[in-house]
Design a protein around this motif. Structure first.
Motif: not given
Lengths: 180, 626
Positions: A62-84
């Motif tokens: 459903y993406i009609k259009d997009f533009t790349l604004l920039g790049q940064a690192e992963d917003p998720l800290d993979h180490k802290k991801c866990y589920l309860d």
């Protein structure tokens, strides 16, 4: 894996995109992940830092259009991801309970004005719906169009009280303006 | 596609009825009966730890999707569908195996994008939410969720938040999602004129010169004529040339009092002594009026102030205060107040007196002076109380002569004071026998005589104590006596009660009375339900009990029917379960004694506390029910 080339590297994790959807939505966000299989792009919106984020799962087709604004690192800290799971279930149950409570307050097939009258009355009196009739304190009934004249039933004292409250609330509603 | 009925299940739905979201807006999307089948297990619960459920696709990105989707469970989300409509609901499950369908619970349509046109949001509110809403993958456009805890911290916090939400706090209860839009709130900004309100600033500056006479105003506004006469409420001031001197003297005394050192935290604070800086005192101790009795360290002279305040705090009431004050005065050698105080002693709460009394009792040394009691001091409480006290005392096990005395006192307290002179006669100078002796003699009169004697005795004791300078303690003892018959534990102790004064209505303090010393080890008052207290170990400290209490015979008069074995003869009534007759006239107070007071309030003696080792004959006619 076969994948749609148009959705290739642009959807690298951490990229900031500005997207327009086919339905007319426009927003910006940072890619958290992209699942090619289901074609779902997960974005993080807003600059909110901290554990709570606003996320959006968007079907990429459903993406009609997009533009790349920039790049940064992963917003998720993979180490802290866990589920309860337990807490998730608890959260869901609590939310459902809450929603059910609120659902009772809504009159079915009533106008929004009626609903606001109901809400106003419910601030100080115990009210519940009986079809389209507001029942106050289990005695007094207020039917459409919910004017003081429509207050019927109950002991004279209760009836008067409901009338008074109703008048007052109506005045307030009008003073507030027709917008709601 | 039929949208009302369960459509033939799509393969990925595993037998689920799917319902097209797109429909006339008016239709109810309640798929409840079918959604009943929407067992979560038929869908892959997003985020299930077993990634194997994910149809064998092992792309890590898939895993992340699963993870994120799982984080959404229970969260409020908005789902947009192909036709532009949006649903708001609680994220329940997703079918992540094949495609990506979504199940929402308690979903509501919030935006209608159907061909029917845009309806206002408010209209849609008039419909109840769907219990379960299934959105097929084909319809799904996007899911929006705000404030989702994604990583560890968020999850932990989220859990706490959820837990907190379950507690029905006020704001939750009153919160409604359909809140009226209140009027626009504006921050208050002071208007120019508001700044000039000088009256408000110096309103407390000069209390005597505020240019405001309420009486005048009332009369002007409401036509109310005041009948206020200052002299009705306070000492008549002798205005005149002597006024200045008197004023000076008065302020000197005031300064003296206010500048006194005190151990009491509250008083100290009032007077500006910051003595608790080096203490680790918590807020409660500093600002509460509940007396915990932990700081009963000293029984110095200065203690009286502390005790007074403490007593006042604990027991509140002006009466208590009055008593304290009066006794303080007495302690200081001023006897004028004593009388007044004694009169005012007619108490209400036996308890208060008791607790205080208990402390005081410890301190009561043998008082050899006869005290004059104000009969009015005696409060009238139910006889039962007194009896109860007595029982309790006995039961306490260490009842000693004191007990008997106490008992008597109790009785005295209950009755109106009609001290008969004969009662007093019986009292020995050692004062131990105060009530007992008198009461004994007046078997028939029982209460009356007892009361009278007790009164005097008690009062006398108190007074004596006071004069010793132990205002604090005296206060307590007084209160005990006066306040409640239960206080008997204490009051009876004053051996020096002046029997002679019993008969007289007037109360005069005995200037030679021994000072009451507070026993720091005294137990504080602990209200308890049980009238009886098991014998408790005797605490150290001086115990007072009226020795040589010829009260023994007096016991018989106890209407309660507590049998006081006549066999006790002249022994001070020592109802010690251990049956150790106390011979010495040493004042001895059962450590539990004071505590009895509290219990006695209970009104009716329940059990015979008294367990003497003597033959059962001691029991009186009335057998108390166990």
């Amino acid at each position: 894996m076969a994948m749609d080339s148009s959705y290739g590297d642009e959807f690298a994790v951490g990229c900031f995109l500005s997207i327009k959807t086919t339905l007319g939505d426009e927003f910006e966000g940072q890619i958290i992940t992209f699942d090619k299989l289901s074609n779902i792009l997960v974005l993080q919106e807003g600059s909110k830092t901290g554990p709570r984020r606003n996320i959006r799962l968007l079907k990429a087709n459903y993406i009609k259009d997009f533009t790349l604004l920039g790049q940064a690192e992963d917003p998720l800290d993979h180490k802290k991801c866990y589920l309860d799971l337990a807490s998730l279930q608890a959260r869901e149950e609590a939310a459902i309970r809450q929603a059910e409570l609120e659902a009772v307050r809504i009159g079915v097939g009533v106008t929004s004005e009626a609903q606001s009258v109901f809400d106003a009355l419910s601030k100080t009196l115990p009210v519940h719906w009986d079809k389209t009739v507001i029942v106050v304190m289990n005695e007094v009934r207020v039917s459409s169009p919910y004017l003081p004249e429509n207050v019927i039933g109950g002991t004279p004292a209760a009836n008067d009280r409901v009338k008074k409250v109703l008048e007052f609330e109506r005045k307030r509603l009008h003073a507030r303006g027709p917008s709601q | 596609m039929s949208l009302q009925q369960v459509v033939q299940p799509r393969p990925s739905a595993n037998g689920f009825g799917r319902r097209r979201v797109e429909r006339e807006m008016g239709s109810r999307l309640d798929s409840k009966p079918h959604s009943g089948k929407s067992n979560p297990n038929s869908f892959t619960i997003a985020g299930a730890p077993n990634g194997s459920k994910v149809g064998g696709y092992e792309s890590p990105s898939r895993d992340w999707l699963i993870y994120l989707t799982t984080c959404l469970i229970g969260h409020h989300v908005e789902v947009q569908v192909k036709n532009g409509s949006s649903f708001s609901g609680i994220f329940h499950a997703t079918n992540a195996e094949k495609d990506y369908g979504v199940i929402l619970k308690m979903a509501r349509l919030i935006k209608d994008g159907s061909f029917r046109g845009q309806k206002s949001l408010s209209e849609s509110i008039g419909k109840p939410p769907s219990k379960t809403l299934i959105i097929p993958a084909k319809e799904l456009v996007q899911i929006i969720a705000k404030g989702v805890p994604l990583s560890g911290d968020g999850l932990a916090n989220g859990l706490q938040c959820e837990k907190r939400k379950d507690i029905m706090i006020d704001s939750l209860i009153s919160h409604s999602h359909h809140v009226d839009v209140q009027r626009e709130l504006e921050r208050w900004t002071p208007v120019e004129d508001d700044l000039q309100l000088p009256e408000l600033e110096n309103i407390f500056d000069n209390p005597w010169n505020r240019n405001w006479d309420q009486f005048e105003t009332n009369e002007a506004l409401f036509g109310v004529k005041s009948t206020f006469d200052e002299e009705l409420y306070t000492t008549k001031l002798e205005r005149g040339p002597k006024m200045r001197e008197l004023e000076r003297e008065a302020s000197r005394i005031a300064r003296e009092i206010e500048g006194e050192e005190t151990l009491d935290l509250h008083l100290a604070e009032e007077r500006g002594f910051c003595f608790h800086e080096d203490f680790d005192i918590d807020e409660e101790t500093r600002f509460s009026s509940v007396f915990r009795g932990v700081d009963d360290s000293g029984y110095e002279e200065s203690e009286d102030t502390t005790l007074d305040s403490r007593n006042t705090e604990t027991f509140g009431g002006s009466s208590g205060t009055v008593i304290s004050r009066s006794f303080s005065d007495v302690a200081r050698g001023r006897t004028d107040g004593a009388q007044a105080s004694s009169s005012s002693l007619s108490m209400d709460e036996a308890q208060s007196s008791q607790s205080i009394a208990s402390k005081d009792l410890h301190r009561l040394s043998s008082i050899d002076h006869a005290k004059q009691l104000t009969s009015d001091c005696v409060s009238k409480s139910g006889k039962s109380r007194m009896h109860e006290n007595q029982f309790r005392e006995q039961h306490g096990g260490k009842s000693y002569s004191t007990e008997s005395t106490e008992r008597k006192i109790c009785r005295v307290g209950e009755e109106t004071q009609t001290s008969k002179s004969e009662d007093k006669v019986g009292l020995s100078p050692s004062a131990t026998a105060f009530a007992p002796s008198s009461s004994v003699s007046s078997k028939g009169q029982e209460n009356a005589s007892l009361v009278g004697s007790s009164d005097s005795i008690g009062a006398g004791t108190i007074k004596a104590v006071n004069s010793r300078g132990r205002s604090g303690s005296s206060t307590s003892s007084t209160s005990e006596f006066v306040a409640a018959p239960s206080a008997s534990s204490g009051p009876g102790l004053s051996p020096s009660s002046s029997v002679g004064s019993l008969s007289s209505e007037k109360s005069s303090l005995n200037p030679n009375a021994k000072e009451f010393k507070l026993n720091p080890n005294a137990k504080s008052f602990m209200p308890s339900q049980t009238p009886l207290r098991p014998p408790s170990p005797v605490s150290e400290g001086s115990f007072y009990f009226p020795a040589n209490v010829s009260a023994v015979p007096h016991m018989h008069t106890v209407p309660v029917g507590i049998g006081i074995a006549p066999s006790f003869g002249h022994q001070p009534v020592i109802y010690n379960p251990q049956a150790t007759p106390v011979q010495s006239p040493q004042p001895y107070v059962h450590p539990n004694g004071p505590l009895y007071g509290q219990q006695m309030i209970l009104g009716h003696p329940r059990q015979v506390l008294y367990m003497p080792s003597y033959p059962q004959a001691s029991f009186g006619p009335a057998k108390l029910p166990p």
